[in-house]
Design a protein around this motif. Structure first.
Motif, PDB file in Angstrom:
ATOM      1  N   TYR A  90       2.640  -3.132  -9.778  1.00 22.11           N
ATOM      2  CA  TYR A  90       2.041  -2.865  -8.469  1.00 22.11           C
ATOM      3  C   TYR A  90       3.185  -2.589  -7.493  1.00 22.11           C
ATOM      4  CZ  TYR A  90      -2.207  -5.072 -10.288  1.00 22.11           C
ATOM      5  OH  TYR A  90      -3.308  -5.395 -11.027  1.00 22.11           O
ATOM      6  N   TRP A  91       2.971  -1.678  -6.529  1.00 19.28           N
ATOM      7  CA  TRP A  91       3.974  -1.369  -5.519  1.00 19.28           C
ATOM      8  C   TRP A  91       3.369  -1.529  -4.136  1.00 19.28           C
ATOM      9  CZ3 TRP A  91       3.525   1.323 -10.032  1.00 19.28           C
ATOM     10  CH2 TRP A  91       4.664   1.365 -10.845  1.00 19.28           C
ATOM     11  N   CYS A  92       4.118  -2.178  -3.245  1.00 20.81           N
ATOM     12  CA  CYS A  92       3.673  -2.326  -1.862  1.00 20.81           C
ATOM     13  C   CYS A  92       4.207  -1.140  -1.058  1.00 20.81           C
ATOM     14  CB  CYS A  92       4.148  -3.650  -1.268  1.00 20.81           C
ATOM     15  SG  CYS A  92       5.913  -3.703  -0.915  1.00 20.81           S
ATOM     16  N   ALA A  93       3.858  -1.078   0.227  1.00 23.65           N
ATOM     17  CA  ALA A  93       4.273   0.028   1.088  1.00 23.65           C
ATOM     18  C   ALA A  93       5.778   0.040   1.320  1.00 23.65           C
ATOM     19  CB  ALA A  93       3.541  -0.046   2.419  1.00 23.65           C
ATOM     20  N   LYS A  94       6.434  -1.104   1.160  1.00 20.49           N
ATOM     21  CA  LYS A  94       7.887  -1.163   1.338  1.00 20.49           C
ATOM     22  C   LYS A  94       8.632  -0.786   0.062  1.00 20.49           C
ATOM     23  CE  LYS A  94       7.854  -4.574   5.015  1.00 20.49           C
ATOM     24  NZ  LYS A  94       8.292  -5.899   5.453  1.00 20.49           N
ATOM     25  N   GLY A  95       7.903  -0.485  -1.009  1.00 23.64           N
ATOM     26  CA  GLY A  95       8.521  -0.064  -2.256  1.00 23.64           C
ATOM     27  C   GLY A  95       8.859  -1.190  -3.211  1.00 23.64           C
ATOM     28  N   ILE A  99      -8.927  -5.381 -14.635  1.00 24.43           N
ATOM     29  CA  ILE A  99      -7.597  -5.645 -14.093  1.00 24.43           C
ATOM     30  C   ILE A  99      -7.631  -5.273 -12.609  1.00 24.43           C
ATOM     31  CG2 ILE A  99      -5.170  -4.992 -14.192  1.00 24.43           C
ATOM     32  CD1 ILE A  99      -5.596  -4.513 -17.190  1.00 24.43           C
ATOM     33  N   PRO A 100      -7.165  -6.147 -11.718  1.00 30.01           N
ATOM     34  CA  PRO A 100      -7.265  -5.896 -10.275  1.00 30.01           C
ATOM     35  C   PRO A 100      -6.526  -4.623  -9.857  1.00 30.01           C
ATOM     36  CG  PRO A 100      -6.475  -8.133 -10.711  1.00 30.01           C
ATOM     37  CD  PRO A 100      -6.542  -7.432 -12.008  1.00 30.01           C
ATOM     38  N   LEU A 101      -7.111  -3.897  -8.902  1.00 28.85           N
ATOM     39  CA  LEU A 101      -6.483  -2.692  -8.366  1.00 28.85           C
ATOM     40  C   LEU A 101      -5.443  -3.039  -7.305  1.00 28.85           C
ATOM     41  CD1 LEU A 101      -9.640  -0.435  -8.010  1.00 28.85           C
ATOM     42  CD2 LEU A 101      -7.898  -0.376  -9.807  1.00 28.85           C
ATOM     43  N   ILE A 102      -5.632  -4.160  -6.610  1.00 24.19           N
ATOM     44  CA  ILE A 102      -4.740  -4.594  -5.541  1.00 24.19           C
ATOM     45  C   ILE A 102      -4.173  -5.966  -5.906  1.00 24.19           C
ATOM     46  CG2 ILE A 102      -4.576  -5.178  -3.077  1.00 24.19           C
ATOM     47  CD1 ILE A 102      -5.200  -2.271  -3.516  1.00 24.19           C
ATOM     48  N   TRP A 103      -2.879  -6.186  -5.616  1.00 23.41           N
ATOM     49  CA  TRP A 103      -2.211  -7.457  -5.876  1.00 23.41           C
ATOM     50  C   TRP A 103      -1.252  -7.721  -4.725  1.00 23.41           C
ATOM     51  CZ3 TRP A 103      -3.677 -10.551  -9.718  1.00 23.41           C
ATOM     52  CH2 TRP A 103      -2.895 -11.646 -10.037  1.00 23.41           C
ATOM     53  N   ALA A 160       2.619  -8.242   1.365  1.00 18.88           N
ATOM     54  CA  ALA A 160       1.741  -7.121   1.688  1.00 18.88           C
ATOM     55  C   ALA A 160       0.895  -6.753   0.471  1.00 18.88           C
ATOM     56  CB  ALA A 160       2.578  -5.923   2.123  1.00 18.88           C
ATOM     57  N   PRO A 161      -0.248  -6.096   0.690  1.00 18.57           N
ATOM     58  CA  PRO A 161      -1.039  -5.650  -0.458  1.00 18.57           C
ATOM     59  C   PRO A 161      -0.291  -4.568  -1.233  1.00 18.57           C
ATOM     60  CG  PRO A 161      -2.134  -5.076   1.616  1.00 18.57           C
ATOM     61  CD  PRO A 161      -0.896  -5.819   1.960  1.00 18.57           C
ATOM     62  N   ALA A 162      -0.332  -4.665  -2.544  1.00 21.75           N
ATOM     63  CA  ALA A 162       0.330  -3.695  -3.419  1.00 21.75           C
ATOM     64  C   ALA A 162      -0.717  -3.050  -4.310  1.00 21.75           C
ATOM     65  CB  ALA A 162       1.389  -4.398  -4.262  1.00 21.75           C
ATOM     66  N   SER A 163      -0.532  -1.772  -4.603  1.00 24.91           N
ATOM     67  CA  SER A 163      -1.503  -1.053  -5.426  1.00 24.91           C
ATOM     68  C   SER A 163      -0.859  -0.571  -6.705  1.00 24.91           C
ATOM     69  CB  SER A 163      -2.092   0.129  -4.652  1.00 24.91           C
ATOM     70  OG  SER A 163      -1.106   1.128  -4.475  1.00 24.91           O
ATOM     71  N   ARG A 164      -1.702  -0.134  -7.641  1.00 26.85           N
ATOM     72  CA  ARG A 164      -1.235   0.356  -8.929  1.00 26.85           C
ATOM     73  C   ARG A 164      -1.022   1.852  -8.923  1.00 26.85           C
ATOM     74  NH1 ARG A 164      -5.645  -1.730 -12.934  1.00 26.85           N
ATOM     75  NH2 ARG A 164      -4.473  -0.377 -14.293  1.00 26.85           N
ATOM     76  N   GLU A 165      -1.213   2.492  -7.797  1.00 21.22           N
ATOM     77  CA  GLU A 165      -1.152   3.943  -7.710  1.00 21.22           C
ATOM     78  C   GLU A 165       0.236   4.494  -7.993  1.00 21.22           C
ATOM     79  OE1 GLU A 165      -3.909   5.790  -7.211  1.00 21.22           O
ATOM     80  OE2 GLU A 165      -4.979   3.887  -7.264  1.00 21.22           O
ATOM     81  N   ALA A 192       3.537   5.866   0.890  1.00 22.37           N
ATOM     82  CA  ALA A 192       2.888   6.785   1.811  1.00 22.37           C
ATOM     83  C   ALA A 192       1.858   6.072   2.687  1.00 22.37           C
ATOM     84  CB  ALA A 192       2.218   7.913   1.037  1.00 22.37           C
ATOM     85  N   GLU A 193       1.257   4.992   2.177  1.00 18.23           N
ATOM     86  CA  GLU A 193       0.235   4.271   2.937  1.00 18.23           C
ATOM     87  C   GLU A 193       0.829   3.612   4.171  1.00 18.23           C
ATOM     88  OE1 GLU A 193      -1.583   1.496   0.315  1.00 18.23           O
ATOM     89  OE2 GLU A 193      -2.292   3.040  -1.037  1.00 18.23           O
TER      90      GLU A 193
END
Length: 130
Positions: A39-44, A59-63, A70-75, A82-83
């Motif tokens: 998972y990656w947050c907005a700060k990288g 499997i959770p999409l957000i962690w 901060a919320p991190a996504s699997r994208e 970018a968010e």
């Protein structure tokens, strides 16, 4: 006292397979398959928790990011960066910097050092301005 041949054994649920009442199987105690998901947050920041191998929809999409909260996504790293964070997690130091200028911080530090010197905690020559 529990009889040694009792079917009740101390096993942890979900960690091993083959833990039925009969303990004569060859694969008893075999670890269940696991996967590591990034998972990656907005700060990288990258966070990679380990999950049991489950279907993709379980499997959770957000962690939560382990470094900044901060919320991190699997994208992926690029999508998370970018968010951006508009009003997310802030550290204590970030809140202090919002309230005080650099000169305020110097004044507070000088006052605290003078109090310590007056009590005899710090020697007079330590951290004195030249």
């Amino acid at each position: 006292m529990i009889h040694p041949a009792s079917g009740f054994r101390g096993t942890r649920a979900g960690v091993t397979e083959g833990t039925g009442v009969s303990f004569e199987t060859e694969d008893q105690g075999k670890a269940l398959p696991r996967i590591r998901v990034s998972y990656w947050c907005a700060k990288g920041h990258e966070t990679s928790p380990v999950f049991l191998k489950l279907p993709e929809d379980q499997i959770p999409l957000i962690w939560d990011c382990r470094r900044c909260g901060a919320p991190a996504s699997r994208e992926g790293e690029g999508a998370a960066a970018a968010e951006g964070l508009d009003d997310g997690y802030k550290t204590h130091l970030e809140y202090v910097k919002e309230r005080r200028s650099g000169q305020d911080a110097e004044d507070v530090l000088a006052g605290a050092l003078e109090k310590l010197r007056a009590r005899g905690v710090l020697p007079d020559e330590l951290l004195r301005d030249p």
